[in-house]
Every structure is written in C-alpha cells, then in structure tokens.
Design a protein around this motif. Structure first.
Motif, PDB file in Angstrom:
ATOM      1  N   LEU A  36      27.141  13.003 -45.767  1.00 42.53           N
ATOM      2  CA  LEU A  36      27.422  14.428 -45.573  1.00 42.53           C
ATOM      3  C   LEU A  36      28.838  14.644 -45.046  1.00 42.53           C
ATOM      4  O   LEU A  36      29.549  15.552 -45.479  1.00 42.53           O
ATOM      5  CB  LEU A  36      26.414  15.042 -44.606  1.00 42.53           C
ATOM      6  CG  LEU A  36      25.089  15.522 -45.195  1.00 42.53           C
ATOM      7  CD1 LEU A  36      24.174  16.014 -44.081  1.00 42.53           C
ATOM      8  CD2 LEU A  36      25.323  16.634 -46.210  1.00 42.53           C
ATOM      9  N   LEU A  37      29.250  13.793 -44.115  1.00 41.93           N
ATOM     10  CA  LEU A  37      30.587  13.909 -43.551  1.00 41.93           C
ATOM     11  C   LEU A  37      31.653  13.679 -44.619  1.00 41.93           C
ATOM     12  O   LEU A  37      32.673  14.387 -44.660  1.00 41.93           O
ATOM     13  CB  LEU A  37      30.767  12.917 -42.404  1.00 41.93           C
ATOM     14  CG  LEU A  37      32.102  12.978 -41.660  1.00 41.93           C
ATOM     15  CD1 LEU A  37      32.309  14.351 -41.036  1.00 41.93           C
ATOM     16  CD2 LEU A  37      32.171  11.882 -40.601  1.00 41.93           C
ATOM     17  N   THR A  38      31.422  12.713 -45.511  1.00 38.06           N
ATOM     18  CA  THR A  38      32.355  12.465 -46.611  1.00 38.06           C
ATOM     19  C   THR A  38      32.454  13.680 -47.522  1.00 38.06           C
ATOM     20  O   THR A  38      33.547  14.096 -47.923  1.00 38.06           O
ATOM     21  CB  THR A  38      31.911  11.241 -47.428  1.00 38.06           C
ATOM     22  OG1 THR A  38      31.852  10.094 -46.581  1.00 38.06           O
ATOM     23  CG2 THR A  38      32.878  10.966 -48.574  1.00 38.06           C
ATOM     24  N   ALA A  39      31.297  14.268 -47.843  1.00 34.65           N
ATOM     25  CA  ALA A  39      31.283  15.446 -48.718  1.00 34.65           C
ATOM     26  C   ALA A  39      31.992  16.624 -48.063  1.00 34.65           C
ATOM     27  O   ALA A  39      32.785  17.331 -48.710  1.00 34.65           O
ATOM     28  CB  ALA A  39      29.843  15.821 -49.059  1.00 34.65           C
ATOM     29  N   LEU A  76      35.661   8.513 -52.368  1.00 38.11           N
ATOM     30  CA  LEU A  76      34.985   9.065 -53.545  1.00 38.11           C
ATOM     31  C   LEU A  76      35.061   8.094 -54.712  1.00 38.11           C
ATOM     32  O   LEU A  76      34.093   7.957 -55.467  1.00 38.11           O
ATOM     33  CB  LEU A  76      35.617  10.410 -53.923  1.00 38.11           C
ATOM     34  CG  LEU A  76      35.551  11.518 -52.870  1.00 38.11           C
ATOM     35  CD1 LEU A  76      36.162  12.798 -53.413  1.00 38.11           C
ATOM     36  CD2 LEU A  76      34.115  11.756 -52.422  1.00 38.11           C
ATOM     37  N   VAL A  77      36.195   7.425 -54.862  1.00 38.44           N
ATOM     38  CA  VAL A  77      36.327   6.431 -55.932  1.00 38.44           C
ATOM     39  C   VAL A  77      35.357   5.278 -55.698  1.00 38.44           C
ATOM     40  O   VAL A  77      34.692   4.813 -56.634  1.00 38.44           O
ATOM     41  CB  VAL A  77      37.780   5.919 -56.014  1.00 38.44           C
ATOM     42  CG1 VAL A  77      37.885   4.730 -56.971  1.00 38.44           C
ATOM     43  CG2 VAL A  77      38.708   7.043 -56.477  1.00 38.44           C
ATOM     44  N   GLN A  78      35.256   4.818 -54.460  1.00 35.03           N
ATOM     45  CA  GLN A  78      34.322   3.738 -54.140  1.00 35.03           C
ATOM     46  C   GLN A  78      32.874   4.147 -54.404  1.00 35.03           C
ATOM     47  O   GLN A  78      32.053   3.337 -54.831  1.00 35.03           O
ATOM     48  CB  GLN A  78      34.467   3.320 -52.663  1.00 35.03           C
ATOM     49  CG  GLN A  78      35.746   2.605 -52.324  1.00 35.03           C
ATOM     50  CD  GLN A  78      35.784   1.197 -52.861  1.00 35.03           C
ATOM     51  OE1 GLN A  78      34.751   0.589 -53.122  1.00 35.03           O
ATOM     52  NE2 GLN A  78      36.982   0.669 -53.040  1.00 35.03           N
ATOM     53  N   SER A 112      29.447  21.624 -50.738  1.00 39.76           N
ATOM     54  CA  SER A 112      29.414  20.159 -50.683  1.00 39.76           C
ATOM     55  C   SER A 112      28.108  19.649 -50.075  1.00 39.76           C
ATOM     56  O   SER A 112      27.561  18.629 -50.504  1.00 39.76           O
ATOM     57  CB  SER A 112      30.607  19.637 -49.876  1.00 39.76           C
ATOM     58  OG  SER A 112      30.505  19.984 -48.510  1.00 39.76           O
ATOM     59  N   VAL A 113      27.595  20.390 -49.075  1.00 41.84           N
ATOM     60  CA  VAL A 113      26.301  20.014 -48.483  1.00 41.84           C
ATOM     61  C   VAL A 113      25.191  20.166 -49.519  1.00 41.84           C
ATOM     62  O   VAL A 113      24.303  19.301 -49.641  1.00 41.84           O
ATOM     63  CB  VAL A 113      26.012  20.877 -47.240  1.00 41.84           C
ATOM     64  CG1 VAL A 113      24.587  20.629 -46.740  1.00 41.84           C
ATOM     65  CG2 VAL A 113      27.014  20.564 -46.130  1.00 41.84           C
ATOM     66  N   LEU A 114      25.221  21.257 -50.284  1.00 40.98           N
ATOM     67  CA  LEU A 114      24.233  21.447 -51.351  1.00 40.98           C
ATOM     68  C   LEU A 114      24.321  20.330 -52.394  1.00 40.98           C
ATOM     69  O   LEU A 114      23.303  19.853 -52.897  1.00 40.98           O
ATOM     70  CB  LEU A 114      24.438  22.806 -52.018  1.00 40.98           C
ATOM     71  CG  LEU A 114      24.047  24.038 -51.193  1.00 40.98           C
ATOM     72  CD1 LEU A 114      24.420  25.316 -51.942  1.00 40.98           C
ATOM     73  CD2 LEU A 114      22.552  24.019 -50.880  1.00 40.98           C
ATOM     74  N   MET A 115      25.536  19.906 -52.714  1.00 44.48           N
ATOM     75  CA  MET A 115      25.702  18.807 -53.677  1.00 44.48           C
ATOM     76  C   MET A 115      25.028  17.535 -53.180  1.00 44.48           C
ATOM     77  O   MET A 115      24.364  16.820 -53.939  1.00 44.48           O
ATOM     78  CB  MET A 115      27.191  18.531 -53.917  1.00 44.48           C
ATOM     79  CG  MET A 115      27.918  19.599 -54.695  1.00 44.48           C
ATOM     80  SD  MET A 115      29.664  19.174 -54.896  1.00 44.48           S
ATOM     81  CE  MET A 115      30.354  20.824 -55.120  1.00 44.48           C
TER      82      MET A 115
END
Length: 299
Positions: A174-177, A30-32, A72-75
C-alpha cells in the motif's frame, strides 16, 4: 538570453530536478514488481482530482494527490481481491478517472489549454504554490523510497519470502502504491499525467543496462532522471516544444544509447568469463554455485 532571469523558469527547473529524482526512485520498485504501467493508470485517475480542483476552486495539485492516493489504494485492493475480473475493474477505474476529469474540467468552465497543460506538462503554468506542494510531496517520496529501500525491495522481489521474514507485506505494498500516486502528482506539472509513467520506468530500464546491483541501478536511474528532466526543460524553453514529450523522448534516447553501449560490453565480459573457465582460472572457479543473484547485491 539567460534562462534563470525568468521566475517561471526558475520554478520549472526546480520542479524538473525534483521530478527527475522522485520518478525513478519509486519507479525502480514498480519495475521489480512488474507493475511498470501503474503510473499510467494513476495518471488517468489523477485527472479527476485536477477536475475537482477546478470545480471547487482548490489547488489542482493537492486535489489530484488526494484522488490519486485513493485510486492507488483501490488498485491494490483490486489486485488483492479482484481475482479473474480484476483487470476489468482496473480498466473501468482508469478510463472512468480520465473521463471524469475531462467532464469536471468542462463543467468548471476550464479551457482545453488548462487540460492540456496537465496532460502533457507546461513550464509557464508552474506557480509558486505548485512548487511548494511539489517540494513537500517530493520529500515524502524520497523519505519512503530511500529510508525503506531494504523493506520495499524485499517485498518487490519476493512477497512470500518477505512475509516469512515478518515484514508487513500488505502495508508495504500500500505504501508503494501511495508513494507512486504522490510521484505522479509531483511530476504532472512538468511531464504531464499521460507521460509521467515513462519517467518512472525508462530511466530504471536504462540503468539496468549498465548494472544489475540494486544500489547502482537506483543511483544511475536517478542520475538519468535528473539529466533528462533538466535537459528536456531547457530544450522546451529554447525550442518552444512541449516539455513532457521532450523529456520522454530524451529518456528513450538515453535508453537506446546505453543499450548500444552495454551490449558489446556484456558480450566481452561473457567471452572473458568463458576463457577464464576454460583456462581454469582459480578466481573464477572459487565462485560458489549458490551465489545470490546479482540483483540482490547492494540491498
């Protein structure tokens, strides 16, 4: 008084270790991606899941996981298609999630104490079923963040380059979220939904003070996360202070200490490099001008 004599503290310490590992492990991506506050937004949405858990007499952890994954998917969809009005949609999602959670907890007959324990963490409320859920979810987070570290790092660093190399960029995003959403629910019983984002981001920022290599930053961030999570949990037990706030304050203190230590070291290294260049040091002159940035090392 032996802290391990209490069953609830055994559960809390185990949960703290898992939180300390998982939060920085996904936080580094997330920082990256410059999405440091994503965990905070997911925390707002997850509160609706907690409220649904109370209302339906289901596990708040599993309900929060389901709702936060959906959020998270919606984001991500808003990030892809929202364009200029995406920030407004995200704001409504975050605040609606928080308001919905408070309303559902109230309708279900839950007390303010129940709500506060999820918002800011509580050691005594970590049950055996919570620990089971946390272990399962933490295993998923570690599997994704470590097993797919090269692909996730590539996408987080440069989406266009990753797409050219053939990586499924949208699927990995998506996987990261989703993994970030799972991490939020892993951490909410110990750190709290409103504070979990700090444990995902600050240890990574602290680790970056010592290293620019991805592998080293990852390892140091996880070490910091585990240390402050355990330290905050133990301090909370003996001093009767909120665990989430204690953990976050210790994390910020670690960042400040490492920054203070790293600044003079960085200046000293810079002076040594300048002196070597001025003296024509062969080792310094042999470094090609096109060397890859330090953050790519260790990937």
């Amino acid at each position: 008084m032996d802290i391990l004599d209490y069953a609830f503290m055994q559960r809390a310490l185990l949960a703290a270790v898992l939180v300390g590992i998982t939060a920085p492990a996904i936080g580094i991506y997330l920082v990256q991606r410059r999405q440091a506050l994503m965990g905070d937004g997911i925390g707002h949405v997850a509160l609706t899941g907690v409220g649904l858990g109370f209302l339906l007499s289901a596990s708040p952890v599993w309900m929060a996981t389901a709702v936060s994954v959906l959020g998270s998917v919606l984001m991500e969809l808003i990030r892809w298609y929202g364009k200029t009005r995406g920030d407004i949609a995200l704001a409504m999602l975050f605040y609606g999630g928080m308001a919905g959670g408070v309303m559902l907890v109230n309708i279900s007959g839950g007390s303010n104490a129940n709500l506060v324990s999820y918002l800011f963490g509580s050691l005594s409320t970590v049950s055996e079923s919570d620990v089971t859920a946390i272990c399962v979810l933490a295993a998923f987070v570690v599997l994704v963040s470590v097993g797919l570290r090269r692909q996730l790092f590539a996408v987080s660093q440069d989406e266009e380059f990753a797409r050219v190399t053939g990586l499924p960029v949208r699927a990995l995003n998506l996987l990261t979220a989703v993994t970030a959403a799972v991490t939020v629910t892993v951490a909410m019983r110990v750190v709290g939904l409103l504070l979990v984002s700090a444990l995902m981001v600050v240890p990574v920022a602290a680790a970056q003070q010592l290293s620019r290599s991805f592998a080293a930053t990852f390892a140091i961030a996880v070490a910091i996360g585990v240390s402050v999570a355990l330290g905050g949990t133990v301090t909370s037990f003996y001093q009767d202070v909120p665990p989430g706030a204690t953990i976050v304050l210790l994390t910020i203190a670690a960042f400040m200490v490492l920054t203070a230590l790293a600044t003079p070291l960085a200046r000293r290294r810079a002076r040594v490099r300048e002196r070597d260049r001025a003296s024509g040091d062969p080792a310094e002159c042999a470094i090609p001008a096109t060397r890859a940035p330090a953050e790519h090392v260790g990937t």
